[in-house]
Design a protein around this motif. Sequence first.
Motif, short mmCIF file in Angstrom:
data_model
loop_
_atom_site.label_atom_id
_atom_site.label_comp_id
_atom_site.label_asym_id
_atom_site.label_seq_id
_atom_site.Cartn_x
_atom_site.Cartn_y
_atom_site.Cartn_z
N PHE A 10 21.23 38.88 -4.43
CA PHE A 10 22.30 39.39 -5.29
C PHE A 10 21.81 40.63 -6.03
O PHE A 10 20.61 40.80 -6.27
N ALA A 11 22.76 41.47 -6.43
CA ALA A 11 22.44 42.62 -7.28
C ALA A 11 22.48 42.21 -8.74
O ALA A 11 23.20 41.29 -9.13
N LEU A 12 21.69 42.90 -9.53
CA LEU A 12 21.62 42.65 -10.97
C LEU A 12 22.07 43.88 -11.74
O LEU A 12 21.81 45.01 -11.32
N MET A 13 22.73 43.65 -12.87
CA MET A 13 23.01 44.73 -13.80
C MET A 13 22.20 44.47 -15.07
O MET A 13 22.19 43.36 -15.59
N MET A 14 21.51 45.51 -15.53
CA MET A 14 20.74 45.44 -16.77
C MET A 14 21.26 46.48 -17.74
O MET A 14 21.77 47.53 -17.31
N THR A 19 15.05 47.62 -20.30
CA THR A 19 15.13 46.29 -19.69
C THR A 19 14.70 46.34 -18.23
O THR A 19 13.99 45.46 -17.74
N VAL A 20 15.13 47.38 -17.52
CA VAL A 20 14.72 47.53 -16.12
C VAL A 20 13.20 47.62 -16.03
O VAL A 20 12.57 46.98 -15.18
N CYS A 24 10.84 45.48 -13.55
CA CYS A 24 10.57 46.17 -12.29
C CYS A 24 9.62 47.34 -12.51
O CYS A 24 9.55 47.91 -13.61
N TYR A 25 8.91 47.71 -11.46
CA TYR A 25 8.14 48.95 -11.44
C TYR A 25 9.07 50.09 -11.04
O TYR A 25 9.91 49.93 -10.15
N LEU A 26 8.90 51.24 -11.68
CA LEU A 26 9.73 52.40 -11.33
C LEU A 26 8.85 53.63 -11.13
O LEU A 26 7.96 53.90 -11.94
N GLU A 27 9.13 54.37 -10.06
CA GLU A 27 8.55 55.68 -9.85
C GLU A 27 9.49 56.73 -10.46
O GLU A 27 10.65 56.43 -10.74
N PRO A 28 9.00 57.97 -10.67
CA PRO A 28 9.86 58.99 -11.28
C PRO A 28 11.21 59.16 -10.58
O PRO A 28 12.25 59.26 -11.24
N HIS A 73 31.62 47.24 -18.49
CA HIS A 73 30.26 46.77 -18.23
C HIS A 73 29.41 46.86 -19.50
O HIS A 73 28.62 45.95 -19.80
N VAL A 74 29.54 47.96 -20.21
CA VAL A 74 28.75 48.15 -21.43
C VAL A 74 29.03 47.03 -22.43
O VAL A 74 28.12 46.49 -23.06
N LEU A 75 30.31 46.68 -22.56
CA LEU A 75 30.67 45.60 -23.48
C LEU A 75 30.15 44.25 -22.99
O LEU A 75 29.66 43.44 -23.78
N LEU A 76 30.25 44.01 -21.69
CA LEU A 76 29.84 42.71 -21.15
C LEU A 76 28.35 42.46 -21.31
O LEU A 76 27.92 41.34 -21.56
N ILE A 77 27.55 43.51 -21.15
CA ILE A 77 26.10 43.32 -21.07
C ILE A 77 25.39 43.83 -22.32
O ILE A 77 24.17 43.95 -22.36
N GLU A 78 26.15 44.12 -23.38
CA GLU A 78 25.55 44.59 -24.62
C GLU A 78 24.52 43.57 -25.13
O GLU A 78 24.83 42.39 -25.27
N PRO A 79 23.29 44.00 -25.38
CA PRO A 79 22.24 43.05 -25.78
C PRO A 79 22.58 42.33 -27.09
O PRO A 79 23.04 42.95 -28.05
N GLU A 80 22.37 41.03 -27.07
CA GLU A 80 22.55 40.19 -28.25
C GLU A 80 21.45 39.13 -28.23
O GLU A 80 20.97 38.75 -27.15
N PRO A 81 21.05 38.62 -29.38
CA PRO A 81 20.04 37.55 -29.39
C PRO A 81 20.50 36.35 -28.56
O PRO A 81 21.63 35.88 -28.70
#
Length: 521
Positions: A10-14, A19-20, A24-28, A73-81
């Motif tokens: 499955f795909a993930l949204m962060m 958070t990514v 995960c490791y990221l290259e430039p 999406h921004v509203l759905l995944i807005e960080p909360e405790p």
Amino acid sequence: RRKLRVDKPFALMMPDLATVEAHCYLEPAEYTAIEARQRPIVILDRRPESSVAREVAPGQDTMGVMLPYTPLHVLLIEPEPGFPQALVMTSGNLCEEPIAIDNQEARERLSDLADAFLMHDRRIRTRCDDAVLRIFEGAAFPLRRSRGYAPYPVHLPWEMPPLLAVGPELKNTFCVTRGRYAFLSHHIGDLENYETLCSFEDGITHFETLFRVRPEALAYDLHPDYLATRYALARAEREDLPAIGVQHHHAHIAACMAEHGVAGEQPVIGVSFDGTGYGDDGAIWGGEFLLAYYHGYERPLHLAYIPMPGSEAAVRQPWRLALAWLARAGLEWDEDLPPVLASSTEVRQIVRRQLELRLNAPLTSSMGRLFDAVSALIGVRQRINYEAQAAIELEARVDPDEQAAYHFAIGEDEVDPTPVIHAIVADLGAGLTIGRIAARFHNGVADMVDQVCRLMRDRYGLVEVALSGGVWQNMALLNRTVQRLYEAGFTVYLHRQVPTNDGGLALGQAVVAAHRLAFNP
């Protein structure tokens, strides 16, 4: 399980890059890709300490991640405790069905899948999946070209007549052309049911209206049973249009050539590796070395043919392919071998008779099927739940420190993996780890491609190599092969605008058809 897609990642949204980075490791270049305005799903290497459940991508050390691309999406995944750092984002459909785009349709089709529905009063015109890509050598390597990228055109270095190329059966996209532009559609999916066929036909009507294209000819895959092929032939007859059949692997290489603007006056060495493609001889091709022009091709070498006992059953049950390769290699089906343990005595007797009589056992030269066979032979995957699962999980087991390689027998016009099968069985008996065997196989395939390309350079004086086909989505194989080809002095063309899998095939069909029309107006 509710979506009927067992094991498939499955795909993930962060919510943000921080958070990514935590998962995960990221290259430039991966930072650039994931933040791009198209907001694709980017396949990233997973950090060992990530708290994301392994069941999101079973058997994988990667995750497909995207950032929010709508205000909702921004509203759905807005960080909360206490709120999850990542959400699984999947399309509104059951596996292999088109996305539901109507509120009532969603209620009827998805009631067993969704616990709740968030409806909207704005009509959706066209289904459009998320785009998916990887980064290779610092640049995009598309796996699915859809939302954000389609229908942005591929710019071609020559004028094209108005054409419709209907694409393949799996991972279907179609292509309409006008002037110097090739407009590839969004991802349609696998044309294996009526609902997806309707989506395909609706998409064609929409594109022809949107871009004011009235096709003067249609291009199609040679496989007579593909729904896209049947559509093209029926429409060509109905509208009295030329219909041009294009061999599957020729289309793969032509697509790669076209997106790089290769002139095509001289052929390139085309290495087309995938699972299935209808060959000129009626066999299933997929391990092909071509001399490729746009208007035609030659096939100097290919992977040795092997029967597929049970036909499509061999695709779903790779242990059948492993037994077929053992039989070709003259090796016994010893009881301690994983594919033998995975099958019953009665079924193995049927498989043996199928191989002896060539009954429901079509021949294939497919590299994808060889990867499946090796995966089963060493005990990685005996049965699959989604396309290429056995090969994908084999790649995930590769030991990056292993340098040894298995050796193929390269003949005048055929590449024989029989020595590889012998070596794998010997290494299994010696207790070598799965990771080392998987690495030796990948190293061996890369060495073989390098050797065959050198052979073709010596024969024909060519230095340009185009790599296309779904097998090249294997990053372990792609990296090893490309490095060897660079060291040998080749110019290497990889897909950068359209997928290397069948999702880019329609572009190749279109340019081949255009050149054939120019040769034979």
